[in-house]
Design a protein around this motif. Sequence first.
Motif, PDB file in Angstrom:
ATOM      1  N   VAL A   1     -13.284  -4.995  12.087  1.00  0.00           N
ATOM      2  CA  VAL A   1     -12.781  -6.365  12.251  1.00  0.00           C
ATOM      3  C   VAL A   1     -12.824  -7.050  10.893  1.00  0.00           C
ATOM      4  O   VAL A   1     -13.871  -7.086  10.244  1.00  0.00           O
ATOM      5  N   GLU A   2     -11.689  -7.585  10.471  1.00  0.00           N
ATOM      6  CA  GLU A   2     -11.598  -8.298   9.193  1.00  0.00           C
ATOM      7  C   GLU A   2     -10.686  -9.497   9.336  1.00  0.00           C
ATOM      8  O   GLU A   2      -9.765  -9.494  10.153  1.00  0.00           O
ATOM      9  N   GLU A   3     -10.932 -10.507   8.504  1.00  0.00           N
ATOM     10  CA  GLU A   3     -10.083 -11.695   8.474  1.00  0.00           C
ATOM     11  C   GLU A   3      -9.010 -11.588   7.393  1.00  0.00           C
ATOM     12  O   GLU A   3      -7.963 -12.226   7.493  1.00  0.00           O
TER      13      GLU A   3
ATOM     14  N   ASN B   1       0.825  -1.210   0.000  1.00  0.00           N
ATOM     15  CA  ASN B   1       0.000   0.000   0.000  1.00  0.00           C
ATOM     16  C   ASN B   1       0.859   1.261   0.000  1.00  0.00           C
ATOM     17  O   ASN B   1       0.320   2.366  -0.066  1.00  0.00           O
ATOM     18  N   GLY B   2       2.168   1.095   0.144  1.00  0.00           N
ATOM     19  CA  GLY B   2       3.058   2.242   0.205  1.00  0.00           C
ATOM     20  C   GLY B   2       3.108   2.889   1.580  1.00  0.00           C
ATOM     21  O   GLY B   2       3.573   4.016   1.735  1.00  0.00           O
ATOM     22  N   TRP B   3       2.633   2.152   2.595  1.00  0.00           N
ATOM     23  CA  TRP B   3       2.599   2.684   3.953  1.00  0.00           C
ATOM     24  C   TRP B   3       3.786   2.172   4.761  1.00  0.00           C
ATOM     25  O   TRP B   3       4.288   1.081   4.529  1.00  0.00           O
ATOM     26  N   THR B   4       4.211   2.956   5.732  1.00  0.00           N
ATOM     27  CA  THR B   4       5.273   2.565   6.652  1.00  0.00           C
ATOM     28  C   THR B   4       4.678   1.697   7.754  1.00  0.00           C
ATOM     29  O   THR B   4       3.600   1.989   8.270  1.00  0.00           O
TER      30      THR B   4
ATOM     31  N   TRP C   1      -8.874   2.254  13.425  1.00  0.00           N
ATOM     32  CA  TRP C   1      -8.197   1.137  14.062  1.00  0.00           C
ATOM     33  C   TRP C   1      -9.011  -0.125  13.860  1.00  0.00           C
ATOM     34  O   TRP C   1     -10.216  -0.070  13.679  1.00  0.00           O
ATOM     35  N   ALA C   2      -8.297  -1.227  13.856  1.00  0.00           N
ATOM     36  CA  ALA C   2      -8.941  -2.470  13.453  1.00  0.00           C
ATOM     37  C   ALA C   2      -8.266  -3.683  14.078  1.00  0.00           C
ATOM     38  O   ALA C   2      -7.116  -3.620  14.516  1.00  0.00           O
TER      39      ALA C   2
ATOM     40  N   THR D   1      -8.430  -6.559   2.704  1.00  0.00           N
ATOM     41  CA  THR D   1      -9.746  -5.970   2.957  1.00  0.00           C
ATOM     42  C   THR D   1      -9.666  -5.016   4.144  1.00  0.00           C
ATOM     43  O   THR D   1     -10.231  -3.916   4.109  1.00  0.00           O
ATOM     44  N   LEU D   2      -8.945  -5.427   5.178  1.00  0.00           N
ATOM     45  CA  LEU D   2      -8.786  -4.571   6.350  1.00  0.00           C
ATOM     46  C   LEU D   2      -8.109  -3.258   5.965  1.00  0.00           C
ATOM     47  O   LEU D   2      -8.555  -2.173   6.351  1.00  0.00           O
ATOM     48  N   LEU D   3      -7.042  -3.324   5.172  1.00  0.00           N
ATOM     49  CA  LEU D   3      -6.329  -2.109   4.781  1.00  0.00           C
ATOM     50  C   LEU D   3      -7.192  -1.221   3.887  1.00  0.00           C
ATOM     51  O   LEU D   3      -7.134   0.010   3.985  1.00  0.00           O
TER      52      LEU D   3
END
Length: 194
Positions: free
Chosen positions: A165-167, A34-37, A130-131, A171-173
């Motif tokens: 909440v994701e598995e 995703n290009g995130w740190t 947050w997740a 999808t979570l990101l």
Amino acid sequence: THAIRSVTVFCSSCEVDPVFSRAAEDFGRAVAENGWTLVYGGNDTGPMGAMARGARWARGRVIGVSPKLFCDVMDNACDEFHVTETMRERKAKMESLGDAFVTLPGGLGTLEELFEVYTWSQLGLHTKPWALLDVEGYYSGIADFLDHAVSERFVRAEHRAMLLVEEDPRTLLDRLRDFEPDAVRPKWIDRGQT
């Protein structure tokens, strides 16, 4: 939407079932893609270490934060590393470096971090998303408990809904990326108190 450049992740550094380390590694890779740190607890063991390796394999930037207490398991391959005096300082530094928070499976320390971030969100002290990444149903009991707390009126339904909440890591990101800060305000703020 909320601009995300970095994700602070709370998770275990224990040697656990490999399914959790594989999930952490996949999550680290997804963060980097995703290009995130990736900001994390700085240990090179267990799921924590696997997650950092996953991010690096995808050419991601990794920031570790560790108290002196854990100097013997620090990840020396981080792009940036912060050493704190105490666990509290470590958590505060991790929270300040992240634009979003994710909790992977972990033990008591991980749960404490999760609920502190959750509480701060409820209090309106931050508006960051947050997740939970629910690997192999690890957090299903927490989700059920929170639903029960809502039914017993200890937790407001809108505060329960704040927790994503994701598995699946990707999808979570995606949900973090699409996050819009909730307009829910603590009742005492509406009365003019701080």
